[in-house]
Design a protein around this motif. Structure first.
Motif, mmCIF file in Angstrom:
data_model
loop_
_atom_site.group_PDB
_atom_site.id
_atom_site.type_symbol
_atom_site.label_atom_id
_atom_site.label_comp_id
_atom_site.label_asym_id
_atom_site.label_seq_id
_atom_site.Cartn_x
_atom_site.Cartn_y
_atom_site.Cartn_z
ATOM 1 N N VAL A 187 0.845 -1.200 0.000
ATOM 2 C CA VAL A 187 0.000 0.000 0.000
ATOM 3 C C VAL A 187 0.875 1.243 0.000
ATOM 4 O O VAL A 187 1.849 1.330 0.754
ATOM 5 N N VAL A 188 0.516 2.207 -0.841
ATOM 6 C CA VAL A 188 1.220 3.496 -0.880
ATOM 7 C C VAL A 188 0.206 4.597 -0.613
ATOM 8 O O VAL A 188 -0.873 4.624 -1.227
ATOM 9 N N ALA A 189 0.524 5.482 0.317
ATOM 10 C CA ALA A 189 -0.324 6.657 0.583
ATOM 11 C C ALA A 189 0.490 7.908 0.284
ATOM 12 O O ALA A 189 1.674 7.988 0.636
ATOM 13 N N ILE A 190 -0.153 8.877 -0.381
ATOM 14 C CA ILE A 190 0.549 10.074 -0.859
ATOM 15 C C ILE A 190 -0.102 11.311 -0.254
ATOM 16 O O ILE A 190 -1.324 11.444 -0.258
ATOM 17 N N GLY A 191 0.722 12.224 0.269
ATOM 18 C CA GLY A 191 0.158 13.458 0.836
ATOM 19 C C GLY A 191 1.169 14.169 1.707
ATOM 20 O O GLY A 191 2.365 14.179 1.407
ATOM 21 N N GLY A 192 0.675 14.763 2.788
ATOM 22 C CA GLY A 192 1.578 15.498 3.670
ATOM 23 C C GLY A 192 0.922 15.779 5.003
ATOM 24 O O GLY A 192 -0.294 15.652 5.156
ATOM 25 N N GLY A 193 1.733 16.127 5.976
ATOM 26 C CA GLY A 193 1.228 16.629 7.253
ATOM 27 C C GLY A 193 0.326 15.692 8.010
ATOM 28 O O GLY A 193 0.486 14.483 8.009
ATOM 29 N N HIS A 194 -0.681 16.290 8.653
ATOM 30 C CA HIS A 194 -1.529 15.552 9.588
ATOM 31 C C HIS A 194 -2.342 14.462 8.910
ATOM 32 O O HIS A 194 -2.465 13.355 9.424
ATOM 33 N N GLY A 195 -2.913 14.758 7.739
ATOM 34 C CA GLY A 195 -3.773 13.792 7.060
ATOM 35 C C GLY A 195 -3.038 12.517 6.698
ATOM 36 O O GLY A 195 -3.506 11.412 6.970
ATOM 37 N N LEU A 196 -1.849 12.650 6.093
ATOM 38 C CA LEU A 196 -1.066 11.473 5.715
ATOM 39 C C LEU A 196 -0.607 10.721 6.961
ATOM 40 O O LEU A 196 -0.601 9.484 6.980
ATOM 41 N N GLY A 197 -0.258 11.455 8.006
ATOM 42 C CA GLY A 197 0.151 10.816 9.265
ATOM 43 C C GLY A 197 -0.947 9.920 9.819
ATOM 44 O O GLY A 197 -0.696 8.789 10.248
ATOM 45 N N ARG A 198 -2.186 10.405 9.783
ATOM 46 C CA ARG A 198 -3.312 9.607 10.276
ATOM 47 C C ARG A 198 -3.544 8.391 9.386
ATOM 48 O O ARG A 198 -3.851 7.299 9.864
ATOM 49 N N MET A 199 -3.405 8.593 8.080
ATOM 50 C CA MET A 199 -3.577 7.475 7.151
ATOM 51 C C MET A 199 -2.515 6.403 7.403
ATOM 52 O O MET A 199 -2.815 5.208 7.458
ATOM 53 N N LEU A 200 -1.255 6.820 7.571
ATOM 54 C CA LEU A 200 -0.186 5.847 7.797
ATOM 55 C C LEU A 200 -0.369 5.129 9.130
ATOM 56 O O LEU A 200 -0.067 3.931 9.244
ATOM 57 N N ALA A 201 -0.884 5.843 10.129
ATOM 58 C CA ALA A 201 -1.183 5.196 11.417
ATOM 59 C C ALA A 201 -2.254 4.115 11.229
ATOM 60 O O ALA A 201 -2.204 3.062 11.862
ATOM 61 N N ALA A 202 -3.202 4.373 10.306
ATOM 62 C CA ALA A 202 -4.252 3.388 10.010
ATOM 63 C C ALA A 202 -3.696 2.188 9.236
ATOM 64 O O ALA A 202 -4.323 1.126 9.209
ATOM 65 N N LEU A 203 -2.513 2.351 8.615
ATOM 66 C CA LEU A 203 -1.909 1.276 7.813
ATOM 67 C C LEU A 203 -0.782 0.542 8.550
ATOM 68 O O LEU A 203 -0.049 -0.232 7.952
ATOM 69 N N GLN A 204 -0.669 0.783 9.861
ATOM 70 C CA GLN A 204 0.480 0.244 10.616
ATOM 71 C C GLN A 204 0.600 -1.272 10.530
ATOM 72 O O GLN A 204 1.707 -1.812 10.589
ATOM 73 N N ASN A 205 -0.542 -1.988 10.416
ATOM 74 C CA ASN A 205 -0.492 -3.456 10.364
ATOM 75 C C ASN A 205 0.293 -3.968 9.160
ATOM 76 O O ASN A 205 0.754 -5.107 9.161
ATOM 77 N N PHE A 206 0.427 -3.133 8.129
ATOM 78 C CA PHE A 206 1.157 -3.548 6.928
ATOM 79 C C PHE A 206 2.670 -3.418 7.111
ATOM 80 O O PHE A 206 3.432 -3.894 6.265
ATOM 81 N N GLY A 207 3.099 -2.743 8.193
ATOM 82 C CA GLY A 207 4.536 -2.610 8.483
ATOM 83 C C GLY A 207 5.303 -2.082 7.291
ATOM 84 O O GLY A 207 4.925 -1.075 6.683
ATOM 85 N N GLY A 208 6.360 -2.792 6.902
ATOM 86 C CA GLY A 208 7.216 -2.374 5.789
ATOM 87 C C GLY A 208 6.554 -2.476 4.428
ATOM 88 O O GLY A 208 7.131 -2.029 3.431
#
Length: 298
Positions: free
Chosen positions: A11-32
Protein backbone atom coordinates in the motif's frame (compact mmCIF):
# COMPACT_ATOMS: atom_id res chain seq x y z
CA UNK A 1 2.49 -21.12 11.02
CA UNK A 2 -0.38 -18.58 10.93
CA UNK A 3 -1.22 -16.82 7.70
CA UNK A 4 -0.58 -13.04 7.69
CA UNK A 5 -2.70 -11.31 5.01
CA UNK A 6 -0.83 -8.02 5.57
CA UNK A 7 2.38 -9.53 4.20
CA UNK A 8 0.82 -10.06 0.76
CA UNK A 9 -0.38 -6.53 -0.01
CA UNK A 10 1.60 -3.37 -0.75
CA UNK A 11 0.00 0.00 0.00
CA UNK A 12 1.22 3.50 -0.88
CA UNK A 13 -0.32 6.66 0.58
CA UNK A 14 0.55 10.07 -0.86
CA UNK A 15 0.16 13.46 0.84
CA UNK A 16 1.58 15.50 3.67
CA UNK A 17 1.23 16.63 7.25
CA UNK A 18 -1.53 15.55 9.59
CA UNK A 19 -3.77 13.79 7.06
CA UNK A 20 -1.07 11.47 5.72
CA UNK A 21 0.15 10.82 9.27
CA UNK A 22 -3.31 9.61 10.28
CA UNK A 23 -3.58 7.47 7.15
CA UNK A 24 -0.19 5.85 7.80
CA UNK A 25 -1.18 5.20 11.42
CA UNK A 26 -4.25 3.39 10.01
CA UNK A 27 -1.91 1.28 7.81
CA UNK A 28 0.48 0.24 10.62
CA UNK A 29 -0.49 -3.46 10.36
CA UNK A 30 1.16 -3.55 6.93
CA UNK A 31 4.54 -2.61 8.48
CA UNK A 32 7.22 -2.37 5.79
CA UNK A 33 4.60 -3.11 3.09
CA UNK A 34 3.08 0.34 3.72
CA UNK A 35 4.76 3.46 2.35
CA UNK A 36 4.04 7.15 2.78
CA UNK A 37 5.24 9.47 0.00
CA UNK A 38 5.46 12.89 1.60
CA UNK A 39 5.21 16.40 0.14
CA UNK A 40 8.42 18.38 0.70
CA UNK A 41 7.46 21.89 -0.45
CA UNK A 42 6.42 23.43 2.89
CA UNK A 43 8.04 26.82 3.51
CA UNK A 44 6.28 27.95 6.69
CA UNK A 45 7.02 27.78 10.43
CA UNK A 46 10.09 26.02 11.78
CA UNK A 47 10.51 24.13 8.48
CA UNK A 48 10.58 27.35 6.45
CA UNK A 49 13.13 28.96 8.75
CA UNK A 50 15.43 25.92 8.47
CA UNK A 51 15.08 25.93 4.68
CA UNK A 52 15.86 29.65 4.59
CA UNK A 53 19.04 29.19 6.70
CA UNK A 54 20.23 25.76 5.62
CA UNK A 55 18.60 25.02 2.28
CA UNK A 56 17.42 21.46 1.74
CA UNK A 57 13.96 19.93 1.52
CA UNK A 58 11.06 20.66 3.89
CA UNK A 59 11.14 18.27 6.86
CA UNK A 60 7.98 19.24 8.76
CA UNK A 61 5.49 16.91 7.07
CA UNK A 62 7.88 13.97 7.30
CA UNK A 63 8.46 14.63 10.98
CA UNK A 64 4.68 14.79 11.50
CA UNK A 65 4.15 11.44 9.74
CA UNK A 66 6.94 9.74 11.70
CA UNK A 67 5.56 11.14 14.93
CA UNK A 68 2.09 9.68 14.31
CA UNK A 69 3.69 6.25 13.77
CA UNK A 70 5.43 6.08 17.15
CA UNK A 71 3.55 3.32 18.95
CA UNK A 72 5.46 3.38 22.24
CA UNK A 73 5.98 6.84 23.76
CA UNK A 74 9.57 7.15 24.94
CA UNK A 75 12.18 9.76 25.77
CA UNK A 76 13.25 9.42 22.11
CA UNK A 77 9.78 10.33 20.82
CA UNK A 78 9.44 13.18 23.36
CA UNK A 79 12.77 14.57 22.14
CA UNK A 80 11.71 14.25 18.52
CA UNK A 81 8.51 16.29 19.10
CA UNK A 82 10.03 18.87 21.46
CA UNK A 83 9.35 22.48 20.44
CA UNK A 84 11.56 25.27 21.81
CA UNK A 85 9.95 28.24 23.55
CA UNK A 86 11.41 31.58 24.57
CA UNK A 87 12.60 34.81 23.05
CA UNK A 88 15.70 33.63 21.18
CA UNK A 89 16.30 32.28 17.70
CA UNK A 90 15.32 28.76 18.73
CA UNK A 91 11.79 29.86 19.68
CA UNK A 92 9.21 27.86 17.71
CA UNK A 93 11.75 25.43 16.26
CA UNK A 94 10.91 21.75 16.48
CA UNK A 95 13.80 19.54 17.60
CA UNK A 96 12.73 16.78 15.17
CA UNK A 97 13.09 19.18 12.24
CA UNK A 98 16.55 20.22 13.47
CA UNK A 99 17.65 16.58 13.95
CA UNK A 100 16.49 15.67 10.43
CA UNK A 101 18.23 18.73 8.93
CA UNK A 102 21.44 17.88 10.85
CA UNK A 103 21.32 14.22 9.75
CA UNK A 104 20.70 15.36 6.18
CA UNK A 105 23.85 17.51 6.35
CA UNK A 106 25.78 14.49 7.71
CA UNK A 107 24.27 11.90 5.35
CA UNK A 108 24.75 11.20 1.69
CA UNK A 109 21.05 11.80 0.97
CA UNK A 110 17.88 12.91 2.79
CA UNK A 111 16.36 9.40 2.65
CA UNK A 112 19.28 8.08 4.70
CA UNK A 113 18.44 10.68 7.37
CA UNK A 114 14.78 9.56 7.41
CA UNK A 115 15.77 5.89 7.71
CA UNK A 116 18.13 6.63 10.62
CA UNK A 117 15.26 8.34 12.46
CA UNK A 118 12.85 5.49 11.66
CA UNK A 119 15.35 3.08 13.19
CA UNK A 120 15.87 5.34 16.21
CA UNK A 121 12.10 5.53 16.84
CA UNK A 122 11.29 1.92 15.79
CA UNK A 123 8.95 2.92 12.93
CA UNK A 124 8.31 0.09 10.45
CA UNK A 125 6.25 1.93 7.82
CA UNK A 126 8.38 3.38 5.01
CA UNK A 127 8.52 7.17 4.82
CA UNK A 128 9.82 8.61 1.54
CA UNK A 129 10.24 12.26 0.58
CA UNK A 130 8.55 12.93 -2.79
CA UNK A 131 11.89 14.36 -3.95
CA UNK A 132 15.31 14.74 -2.33
CA UNK A 133 15.89 18.11 -3.97
CA UNK A 134 14.73 21.50 -2.65
CA UNK A 135 11.70 22.78 -4.58
CA UNK A 136 8.78 25.15 -4.15
CA UNK A 137 5.11 25.03 -5.05
CA UNK A 138 4.06 27.71 -7.56
CA UNK A 139 0.56 28.72 -8.65
CA UNK A 140 -0.78 30.63 -11.64
CA UNK A 141 -3.80 32.77 -10.79
CA UNK A 142 -6.75 33.39 -13.14
CA UNK A 143 -5.34 36.85 -13.94
CA UNK A 144 -2.02 35.37 -15.13
CA UNK A 145 0.08 36.06 -12.03
CA UNK A 146 2.57 33.46 -10.74
CA UNK A 147 2.92 33.10 -6.97
CA UNK A 148 5.83 31.14 -5.47
CA UNK A 149 5.96 29.31 -2.14
CA UNK A 150 3.42 27.11 -0.38
CA UNK A 151 2.53 29.69 2.27
CA UNK A 152 1.95 32.38 -0.39
CA UNK A 153 -0.15 29.99 -2.51
CA UNK A 154 -2.32 29.20 0.52
CA UNK A 155 -2.89 32.92 1.11
CA UNK A 156 -3.97 33.76 -2.48
CA UNK A 157 -7.42 35.31 -2.87
CA UNK A 158 -7.88 34.44 -6.55
CA UNK A 159 -8.93 31.20 -8.16
CA UNK A 160 -6.08 29.17 -9.65
CA UNK A 161 -5.42 28.15 -13.23
CA UNK A 162 -2.62 25.71 -12.53
CA UNK A 163 0.11 24.55 -10.14
CA UNK A 164 3.76 23.73 -10.76
CA UNK A 165 6.94 22.76 -8.92
CA UNK A 166 9.99 24.97 -9.29
CA UNK A 167 12.70 24.10 -10.14
CA UNK A 168 11.92 20.91 -12.01
CA UNK A 169 13.18 18.13 -9.72
CA UNK A 170 13.17 14.34 -10.01
CA UNK A 171 10.97 12.17 -7.81
CA UNK A 172 12.76 9.91 -5.32
CA UNK A 173 13.55 6.65 -7.13
CA UNK A 174 12.32 4.51 -4.21
CA UNK A 175 8.94 6.28 -4.41
CA UNK A 176 8.60 5.33 -8.08
CA UNK A 177 9.47 1.71 -7.25
CA UNK A 178 6.96 1.51 -4.37
CA UNK A 179 4.17 2.89 -6.58
CA UNK A 180 5.00 0.32 -9.28
CA UNK A 181 4.69 -2.51 -6.68
CA UNK A 182 1.54 -1.19 -5.00
CA UNK A 183 -1.78 -3.05 -4.89
CA UNK A 184 -3.46 0.08 -3.50
CA UNK A 185 -2.54 3.77 -3.95
CA UNK A 186 -4.23 6.30 -1.64
CA UNK A 187 -4.48 10.08 -2.13
CA UNK A 188 -5.47 12.11 0.92
CA UNK A 189 -6.86 13.07 3.27
CA UNK A 190 -5.10 16.41 3.52
CA UNK A 191 -4.80 19.93 2.20
CA UNK A 192 -5.47 19.60 -1.51
CA UNK A 193 -3.09 22.19 -3.00
CA UNK A 194 -0.24 21.86 -0.51
CA UNK A 195 -0.27 18.16 0.49
CA UNK A 196 -1.94 16.04 -2.19
CA UNK A 197 -1.01 17.92 -5.38
CA UNK A 198 2.78 18.57 -4.95
CA UNK A 199 3.84 14.88 -5.34
CA UNK A 200 1.49 14.50 -8.35
CA UNK A 201 3.25 17.43 -10.06
CA UNK A 202 6.45 15.37 -10.38
CA UNK A 203 6.13 13.83 -13.88
CA UNK A 204 7.82 10.48 -13.15
CA UNK A 205 5.77 9.97 -9.97
CA UNK A 206 2.49 10.79 -11.75
CA UNK A 207 3.49 8.53 -14.63
CA UNK A 208 4.17 5.64 -12.22
CA UNK A 209 0.61 5.99 -10.86
CA UNK A 210 -0.78 6.07 -14.42
CA UNK A 211 1.18 2.95 -15.42
CA UNK A 212 0.16 0.83 -12.42
CA UNK A 213 -3.31 -0.04 -13.71
CA UNK A 214 -3.48 -3.11 -11.43
CA UNK A 215 -3.59 -0.93 -8.31
CA UNK A 216 -6.81 0.52 -6.95
CA UNK A 217 -6.49 4.32 -6.80
CA UNK A 218 -8.43 5.63 -3.80
CA UNK A 219 -9.12 9.25 -2.84
CA UNK A 220 -10.02 9.90 0.82
CA UNK A 221 -12.07 13.05 1.26
CA UNK A 222 -11.45 15.72 3.88
CA UNK A 223 -14.03 16.11 6.64
CA UNK A 224 -13.82 19.88 7.06
CA UNK A 225 -13.92 22.63 4.42
CA UNK A 226 -10.64 24.13 3.21
CA UNK A 227 -9.79 27.81 3.12
CA UNK A 228 -7.78 29.88 0.65
CA UNK A 229 -7.82 28.97 -3.05
CA UNK A 230 -8.55 25.28 -2.30
CA UNK A 231 -11.75 26.40 -0.57
CA UNK A 232 -12.91 27.99 -3.84
CA UNK A 233 -12.59 24.69 -5.73
CA UNK A 234 -15.47 22.22 -6.05
CA UNK A 235 -14.65 18.68 -4.95
CA UNK A 236 -15.27 17.46 -8.52
CA UNK A 237 -12.67 19.96 -9.76
CA UNK A 238 -10.10 18.66 -7.27
CA UNK A 239 -10.62 15.08 -8.44
CA UNK A 240 -10.27 16.21 -12.07
CA UNK A 241 -6.98 17.99 -11.24
CA UNK A 242 -5.65 14.74 -9.70
CA UNK A 243 -6.69 12.69 -12.71
CA UNK A 244 -5.20 15.20 -15.14
CA UNK A 245 -1.89 15.21 -13.21
CA UNK A 246 -1.88 11.38 -13.37
CA UNK A 247 -2.09 11.35 -17.18
CA UNK A 248 -5.85 10.87 -17.20
CA UNK A 249 -5.75 7.86 -14.85
CA UNK A 250 -9.22 7.53 -13.30
CA UNK A 251 -9.66 7.51 -9.53
CA UNK A 252 -11.28 4.12 -8.85
CA UNK A 253 -12.90 4.77 -5.47
CA UNK A 254 -13.67 7.75 -3.26
CA UNK A 255 -14.20 7.30 0.47
CA UNK A 256 -15.90 10.11 2.37
CA UNK A 257 -18.94 11.39 4.24
CA UNK A 258 -21.09 11.53 1.08
CA UNK A 259 -22.15 15.15 0.70
CA UNK A 260 -21.53 15.91 -2.97
CA UNK A 261 -24.19 14.55 -5.36
CA UNK A 262 -22.22 15.52 -8.49
CA UNK A 263 -19.25 13.43 -7.34
CA UNK A 264 -21.40 10.53 -6.08
CA UNK A 265 -22.93 10.22 -9.56
CA UNK A 266 -19.64 10.39 -11.50
CA UNK A 267 -17.31 8.18 -9.38
CA UNK A 268 -17.62 5.02 -7.30
CA UNK A 269 -18.27 6.62 -3.94
CA UNK A 270 -18.24 4.76 -0.63
CA UNK A 271 -20.12 6.79 1.95
CA UNK A 272 -18.51 6.08 5.32
CA UNK A 273 -18.34 7.76 8.72
CA UNK A 274 -14.65 8.51 9.24
CA UNK A 275 -14.90 11.28 11.85
CA UNK A 276 -13.18 11.15 15.22
CA UNK A 277 -15.77 11.08 18.02
CA UNK A 278 -14.29 14.08 19.87
CA UNK A 279 -13.17 16.15 16.85
CA UNK A 280 -15.50 15.70 13.88
CA UNK A 281 -13.11 17.53 11.49
CA UNK A 282 -10.40 14.90 12.05
CA UNK A 283 -10.25 11.36 10.67
CA UNK A 284 -10.44 8.55 13.21
CA UNK A 285 -7.53 6.13 12.76
CA UNK A 286 -9.60 3.00 13.47
CA UNK A 287 -12.44 4.03 11.15
CA UNK A 288 -9.87 4.80 8.43
CA UNK A 289 -8.24 1.43 9.01
CA UNK A 290 -11.55 -0.45 8.68
CA UNK A 291 -12.58 1.46 5.53
CA UNK A 292 -9.22 1.06 3.78
CA UNK A 293 -8.69 -2.59 4.75
CA UNK A 294 -12.20 -3.39 3.46
CA UNK A 295 -11.06 -2.14 0.03
CA UNK A 296 -7.61 -3.79 0.13
CA UNK A 297 -8.92 -7.21 1.14
CA UNK A 298 -12.18 -7.12 -0.87
Amino acid sequence: MSHNPYSEKHVVAIGGGHGLGRMLAALQNFGGNATGIVATTDDGGSTGRIRHCQGGIAWGDMRNCINQLITEPSINSMMFEYRFKGAGELDGHNLGNLILAALDNMSVRPLAAVNLIREFLKVDVNILPMTEHPADLCALSKDGRWVKGETSVDEMNDELQMLDIEPEVPATQEAIEKIAQADTIILGPGSFLTSIMPPLLLPTLAKAIALNTNAELIFVENLSPEFGPAGKMAFKQKLEWCERACRGRKIDTIIGPGTDDEVIQAWRYLETDLASSNRDWRHDREKLQIAIEARIFS
